[in-house]
Design an enzyme around this catalytic site. Structure first.
Site, PDB file in Angstrom:
ATOM      1  N   HIS A 185       0.825  -1.208   0.000  1.00  0.00           N
ATOM      2  CA  HIS A 185       0.000   0.000   0.000  1.00  0.00           C
ATOM      3  C   HIS A 185       0.858   1.256   0.000  1.00  0.00           C
ATOM      4  CE1 HIS A 185       0.851   0.739   4.287  1.00  0.00           C
ATOM      5  NE2 HIS A 185       0.650  -0.569   4.482  1.00  0.00           N
TER       6      HIS A 185
ATOM      7  N   CYS B   6       3.174  -5.010   6.791  1.00  0.00           N
ATOM      8  CA  CYS B   6       2.788  -4.683   5.416  1.00  0.00           C
ATOM      9  C   CYS B   6       3.959  -4.073   4.655  1.00  0.00           C
ATOM     10  CB  CYS B   6       1.609  -3.718   5.414  1.00  0.00           C
ATOM     11  SG  CYS B   6       0.036  -4.482   5.851  1.00  0.00           S
TER      12      CYS B   6
END
Length: 324
Positions: A153, A169
């Protein structure tokens, strides 16, 4: 021992993908026979000949890659803190990332894209508070889910990219993640690795290697490890252990260019050994060539001269291997 002995005196019978260099040398006594062919005695005359001028190798220009719409897979190297888009086994894009902290490392393994979202909403796992898309959203404006709570992301803290910062992440700069987002679809494989040693062949056939720092403390690297990787590309003999050790100590992630490599053929048969070009000198594997061309070959260690039934050549010893 002599299975990998190399030389370049078989010029008339050989074809390489790189420009070659032909030499002649004075013969001497004490020839060590490396390859013997029936009816082909080694040349042992003492007549002097003049070395031919080397032929300067010219690198071919790399063609511009075609426009890429979709990647075959994504490859994330946590040690390098990078993500690469791969298509047709070629790296078509490379971007920096911010993987998980040491306390919450990004897990390695084989994943795939399971969902994609533009302008994602972020929910704080601690308070369950939701933050809609916008400048305060830590996910940025793109989300690529790869399984569980893990995803690739954007971020509203671009200065964190390039560091071990997340809860697991993969953070990216917004302009980069938007490009990656458009290159993948649901089902695209995502490989996550931790490789401190990276070796690659550039578009102009140059072999380069990188040593990255051990951010997670997961992988000890030795000179033997680096040599093993370089051997797979045919250039392990063209680096010194001292230089490799120095490179490991630095672990700076910068490229070290070793040499160019080209496939080598005799009478249309591709040999295991390669033609290696370093500092505009082309080195060829003598025993491989002699066996393929059915030529007798010998070595004069004191004089550093290789002797064949075609003539003689100056030999160059690199580690335990001879080249010409």
């Amino acid at each position: 021992m002599w299975k990998k002995v190399c030389a370049g005196m078989l010029s008339a019978a050989l074809l390489t993908g790189a420009a070659g260099t032909v030499f002649a040398a004075e013969a001497n006594d004490d020839v060590v026979s490396l390859v013997t062919q029936p009816g082909q005695p080694l040349v042992t005359t003492t007549a002097k000949t003049t070395a031919a001028a080397p032929v300067k190798e010219t690198a071919a220009k790399a063609e511009a890659p075609a426009k890429v719409e979709l990647a075959d897979r994504l490859v994330i190297n946590l040690a390098a803190r990078s993500i690469a888009a791969i298509r047709d086994n070629q790296k078509v894009a490379l971007y920096p990332i911010g993987p998980g902290k040491v306390s919450t490392p990004t897990p390695t393994g084989y994943y795939k894209v399971i969902d994609k979202e533009v302008n994602p909403t972020w929910t704080d796992p601690g308070s369950a508070t939701s933050i809609p898309s916008g400048p305060d959203n830590p996910l940025g404006y793109r989300w690529i889910g790869i399984g569980g709570n893990y995803g690739i992301h954007g971020t509203n803290h671009p200065d964190s990219v390039g560091h071990y910062v997340s809860n697991g992440c993969i953070r990216m700069h917004e302009e980069d993640v938007e490009k990656i987002y458009d290159m993948v679809e649901v089902g695209t494989p995502v490989d996550i690795t931790y490789n401190r040693i990276v070796v690659e062949k550039t578009p102009d056939d140059q072999i380069a290697y990188y040593i990255y720092p051990d951010g997670y403390g997961w992988q000890n690297v030795t000179a033997a490890d680096v040599n093993k990787w370089l051997a797979g590309y045919g250039v392990a003999d063209f680096v010194t252990d001292a230089d490799v050790e120095q490179k490991i100590q630095a672990s700076d992630g910068n490229p070290t260019y070793v040499a160019k490599v080209y496939p080598l053929y005799v009478n249309g048969q591709k040999l295991k050994g390669k033609a290696v070009v370093q500092d505009d000198i082309t080195y060829l594997p003598a025993v491989d060539l002699a066996e393929a061309a059915k030529v007798s070959l010998g070595w004069k260690p004191d004089e550093k001269v290789l002797v064949s039934s075609y003539g003689q050549a100056v030999g160059y010893k690199k580690k335990d291997t001879l080249y010409c």
